[in-house]
Design a protein around this motif. Structure first.
Motif, PDB file in Angstrom:
ATOM      1  N   ASN A 185       0.840  -1.206   0.000  1.00 50.12           N
ATOM      2  CA  ASN A 185       0.000   0.000   0.000  1.00 50.12           C
ATOM      3  C   ASN A 185       0.876   1.258   0.000  1.00 50.12           C
ATOM      4  N   ARG A 186       1.936   1.218   0.807  1.00 53.56           N
ATOM      5  CA  ARG A 186       2.762   2.439   0.936  1.00 53.56           C
ATOM      6  C   ARG A 186       3.700   2.615  -0.264  1.00 53.56           C
ATOM      7  N   TYR A 187       4.619   1.661  -0.452  1.00 57.14           N
ATOM      8  CA  TYR A 187       5.615   1.861  -1.520  1.00 57.14           C
ATOM      9  C   TYR A 187       5.072   1.468  -2.889  1.00 57.14           C
ATOM     10  N   GLY A 188       4.250   0.425  -2.937  1.00 63.99           N
ATOM     11  CA  GLY A 188       3.706  -0.014  -4.221  1.00 63.99           C
ATOM     12  C   GLY A 188       2.745   1.024  -4.784  1.00 63.99           C
ATOM     13  N   THR A 189       1.732   1.377  -4.007  1.00 62.37           N
ATOM     14  CA  THR A 189       0.764   2.365  -4.508  1.00 62.37           C
ATOM     15  C   THR A 189       1.454   3.710  -4.708  1.00 62.37           C
ATOM     16  N   GLY A 190       2.332   4.066  -3.774  1.00 60.16           N
ATOM     17  CA  GLY A 190       3.024   5.359  -3.894  1.00 60.16           C
ATOM     18  C   GLY A 190       3.711   5.474  -5.241  1.00 60.16           C
ATOM     19  N   GLN A 191       4.538   4.497  -5.562  1.00 62.52           N
ATOM     20  CA  GLN A 191       5.313   4.584  -6.806  1.00 62.52           C
ATOM     21  C   GLN A 191       4.434   4.408  -8.043  1.00 62.52           C
ATOM     22  N   SER A 192       3.565   3.393  -8.020  1.00 65.42           N
ATOM     23  CA  SER A 192       2.822   3.101  -9.253  1.00 65.42           C
ATOM     24  C   SER A 192       1.772   4.168  -9.558  1.00 65.42           C
ATOM     25  N   THR A 193       1.293   4.871  -8.524  1.00 64.37           N
ATOM     26  CA  THR A 193       0.337   5.956  -8.775  1.00 64.37           C
ATOM     27  C   THR A 193       1.034   7.095  -9.509  1.00 64.37           C
ATOM     28  N   VAL A 194       2.220   7.461  -9.026  1.00 66.07           N
ATOM     29  CA  VAL A 194       2.963   8.520  -9.706  1.00 66.07           C
ATOM     30  C   VAL A 194       3.314   8.056 -11.126  1.00 66.07           C
ATOM     31  N   GLY A 216      -4.279   7.229   4.496  1.00 64.19           N
ATOM     32  CA  GLY A 216      -4.010   5.840   4.899  1.00 64.19           C
ATOM     33  C   GLY A 216      -2.645   5.467   4.333  1.00 64.19           C
ATOM     34  N   TRP A 217      -2.335   4.168   4.322  1.00 68.47           N
ATOM     35  CA  TRP A 217      -1.000   3.769   3.843  1.00 68.47           C
ATOM     36  C   TRP A 217      -0.800   4.132   2.383  1.00 68.47           C
ATOM     37  N   CYS A 218      -1.848   4.035   1.562  1.00 62.23           N
ATOM     38  CA  CYS A 218      -1.704   4.384   0.139  1.00 62.23           C
ATOM     39  C   CYS A 218      -1.483   5.883  -0.020  1.00 62.23           C
ATOM     40  N   GLY A 219      -2.248   6.679   0.724  1.00 65.35           N
ATOM     41  CA  GLY A 219      -2.109   8.135   0.657  1.00 65.35           C
ATOM     42  C   GLY A 219      -0.734   8.583   1.140  1.00 65.35           C
ATOM     43  N   ARG A 220      -0.290   7.996   2.249  1.00 62.57           N
ATOM     44  CA  ARG A 220       1.054   8.331   2.774  1.00 62.57           C
ATOM     45  C   ARG A 220       2.125   8.069   1.742  1.00 62.57           C
ATOM     46  N   GLY A 221       2.035   6.880   1.121  1.00 65.03           N
ATOM     47  CA  GLY A 221       3.055   6.502   0.130  1.00 65.03           C
ATOM     48  C   GLY A 221       3.045   7.482  -1.032  1.00 65.03           C
ATOM     49  N   THR A 222       1.860   7.827  -1.491  1.00 65.06           N
ATOM     50  CA  THR A 222       1.759   8.697  -2.660  1.00 65.06           C
ATOM     51  C   THR A 222       2.239  10.109  -2.317  1.00 65.06           C
ATOM     52  N   ALA A 223       1.807  10.621  -1.167  1.00 65.31           N
ATOM     53  CA  ALA A 223       2.221  11.970  -0.761  1.00 65.31           C
ATOM     54  C   ALA A 223       3.751  12.035  -0.623  1.00 65.31           C
ATOM     55  N   THR A 224       4.336  10.991  -0.061  1.00 66.56           N
ATOM     56  CA  THR A 224       5.782  10.982   0.176  1.00 66.56           C
ATOM     57  C   THR A 224       6.554  10.921  -1.141  1.00 66.56           C
ATOM     58  N   ARG A 225       6.095  10.070  -2.071  1.00 64.62           N
ATOM     59  CA  ARG A 225       6.782   9.979  -3.374  1.00 64.62           C
ATOM     60  C   ARG A 225       6.671  11.309  -4.114  1.00 64.62           C
ATOM     61  N   LEU A 226       5.489  11.936  -4.080  1.00 59.22           N
ATOM     62  CA  LEU A 226       5.315  13.208  -4.796  1.00 59.22           C
ATOM     63  C   LEU A 226       6.223  14.280  -4.197  1.00 59.22           C
ATOM     64  N   ARG A 227       6.317  14.297  -2.871  1.00 64.63           N
ATOM     65  CA  ARG A 227       7.211  15.271  -2.227  1.00 64.63           C
ATOM     66  C   ARG A 227       8.659  15.007  -2.650  1.00 64.63           C
ATOM     67  N   VAL A 290      -7.093  15.420 -12.496  1.00 69.21           N
ATOM     68  CA  VAL A 290      -7.623  14.652 -11.359  1.00 69.21           C
ATOM     69  C   VAL A 290      -7.517  13.156 -11.667  1.00 69.21           C
ATOM     70  N   ALA A 291      -7.100  12.412 -10.651  1.00 67.82           N
ATOM     71  CA  ALA A 291      -6.909  10.969 -10.821  1.00 67.82           C
ATOM     72  C   ALA A 291      -7.315  10.269  -9.535  1.00 67.82           C
ATOM     73  N   ASN A 292      -7.596   8.976  -9.671  1.00 70.05           N
ATOM     74  CA  ASN A 292      -7.982   8.187  -8.502  1.00 70.05           C
ATOM     75  C   ASN A 292      -7.072   6.972  -8.388  1.00 70.05           C
ATOM     76  N   SER A 293      -6.675   6.653  -7.160  1.00 68.28           N
ATOM     77  CA  SER A 293      -5.937   5.411  -6.948  1.00 68.28           C
ATOM     78  C   SER A 293      -6.567   4.579  -5.831  1.00 68.28           C
ATOM     79  N   GLY A 294      -7.806   4.902  -5.492  1.00 68.78           N
ATOM     80  CA  GLY A 294      -8.583   4.053  -4.586  1.00 68.78           C
ATOM     81  C   GLY A 294      -9.227   2.940  -5.409  1.00 68.78           C
ATOM     82  N   HIS A 295      -9.744   1.914  -4.765  1.00 64.86           N
ATOM     83  CA  HIS A 295     -10.134   0.713  -5.520  1.00 64.86           C
ATOM     84  C   HIS A 295     -11.229   0.952  -6.563  1.00 64.86           C
ATOM     85  N   PHE A 296     -12.296   1.655  -6.186  1.00 57.66           N
ATOM     86  CA  PHE A 296     -13.417   1.802  -7.125  1.00 57.66           C
ATOM     87  C   PHE A 296     -13.437   3.187  -7.780  1.00 57.66           C
ATOM     88  N   ASN A 297     -14.180   3.287  -8.876  1.00 56.56           N
ATOM     89  CA  ASN A 297     -14.188   4.531  -9.651  1.00 56.56           C
ATOM     90  C   ASN A 297     -15.257   5.510  -9.171  1.00 56.56           C
TER      91      ASN A 297
END
Ligand code: ADE
Length: 418
Positions: A185-194, A216-227, A290-297
């Protein structure tokens, strides 16, 4: 043996891709040897509703080596890799039912195709298979001994089934394992979302203002990678503890209404609905993405945006640009579906190695222990979690300390103090 895929001629290309991932999945490789020797899944039919990627194919191959019949369908209509699906059928002796871009009816007909085969074990990523079984195909429930669930959103749905006593067999929440959510959730979603945002837009992250909804863990990962790539990151949250954590991690925190006019890029990762809606689109800058990386659309209210818009056009592949009455433009990536799997290739194999090792070991646990389990949502047994961490560390050539006898005694004693 059956399948429904785009084109079997893609199989050799898919196999190459699966082999590339395999080399980055050493934990699955070590389990493969044991499963092939011990055949712990002999006689089991597994119905797996997962993202059909090269990483998932390696999991399927492991389950097949363990003796199971393995049937697969997609857990998202846009995440299927058609060449991988072809290789699953032609080279890996599995039965895939999935076509990238399939419509809703086809998506559900593929879920039903798996249910028709009387599965003993279900594997889900988002709970669509379990919810279809429990609502439309109840006659098939009695043959099922257990299931696993991969993702946060699916576990939320399962917990609500459990609380209404609607769950008819035990399910292991793979997402609960530390070796799953802390990494996937953290490193996988973080990197693959970017990665998904970049492949679809080629935008410059450095200097951009990025708004991340959900910490959550996905948001943390994404925010950290973007920073890390130079974005000014704003976090929005509904949970006060998480909002505080984001603030102390150094992010600006504010309501979406305040962030809407500031963002160049918005990414939702909340698991909830209508996180970005009319009142926010109205305030966005011209050119906002605008983009989504949560499970549903459902996190971006696209019907509201479409209703507001004067015009809509496909600005680039998988990029829909809406022109608003103000004259400004807002672009939605991948129809608001998981941007990391629709626009890119999902999480890297290196991290899926741990998530899928938890899946395989949880399936083995169900096959062995199902008679002792109740109709509940279970966390992954802690010994599985630790074993996955040990195997991953070993594959990375990392060793670590162990408790001395004195330390063990000290931890077990309540008498020793200052
Ligand atoms: N979920 C996120 N990334 C994934 C991947 N690469 N394969 C399967 N499921 C995923």
């Amino acid at each position: 043996m059956g399948y429904d895929i785009k084109d079997i001629a893609l199989a050799d290309a898919g196999l190459q891709r699966i082999q590339w991932a395999a080399r980055r999945m050493p934990v699955l490789r070590s389990l493969h040897e044991r499963f092939a020797a011990e055949r712990p899944l002999e006689g089991q039919t597994i119905a797996a509703c997962l993202h059909i990627t090269s990483e998932t194919a390696n999991l399927a191959s492991l389950l097949r080596a363990g003796g199971a019949r393995v049937m697969l369908c997609a857990s998202n209509p846009l995440s299927t890799q058609d060449d991988v699906a072809a290789a699953l059928a032609k080279h890996l002796d599995c039965e895939p039912y999935c076509i990238r871009g399939e419509d809703r009816d086809t998506y559900y007909s593929h879920i039903h195709a798996l249910i028709d085969a009387d599965p003993r074990i279900t594997m889900d990523d988002g709970c669509d298979l379990v919810s279809t079984l429990h609502s439309e195909r109840r006659e098939k429930l009695q043959g099922v001994i257990g299931g696993t669930e991969e993702t946060t959103t699916g576990v939320i749905r399962l917990r609500s089934m459990e609380s209404e006593s609607a769950l008819e067999y035990p399910i292991i929440a793979v997402n609960a394992a530390n070796t799953k959510h802390l990494f996937d959730n953290r490193y996988g979603t973080g990197q693959s979302t970017v990665d998904g945002v970049l492949r679809l837009t080629n935008m410059l992250i450095a200097g951009a203002t990025a708004v991340v909804a959900g910490y959550g863990w996905c948001g943390r990962g994404t925010a950290t990678r973007l920073r890390g790539m130079g974005a000014n990151v704003i976090v929005t949250e509904i949970d006060p503890v998480r909002a505080l954590e984001a603030a102390m991690d150094g992010f600006r925190v504010m309501p979406m209404a305040a962030a809407a006019p500031l963002g160049d890029l918005f990414i939702t990762l909340t698991g909830n609905t209508s996180v970005l809606r009319r009142e926010h689109f109205e305030k966005m800058k011209d050119g906002a993405i605008v983009a989504n990386s949560g499970h549903f659309n459902v996190e971006i209210d696209i019907p509201a945006l479409a209703e507001m818009a004067r015009e809509k056009r496909e600005a680039r592949p998988l990029v829909q640009e809406y022109q608003l009455p103000s004259g400004g433009h807002v672009s939605v990536l991948a129809d608001g579906r998981l941007v990391n799997l629709s626009g890119a290739e999902g999480h890297p194999a290196m991290v899926m190695d741990m998530s899928f090792a938890n899946q395989a070991l949880s399936v083995e646990h169900l096959a062995r222990e199902h008679k002792n389990l109740e109709k509940r949502v279970y966390v992954v047994p802690p010994e599985i979690d630790s074993r996955v961490a040990e195997l991953k560390l070993a594959s990375m050539g990392i060793t670590h300390d162990a408790l001395t006898d004195a330390q063990r005694r000290y931890l077990a004693s309540w008498r020793e103090g200052t």
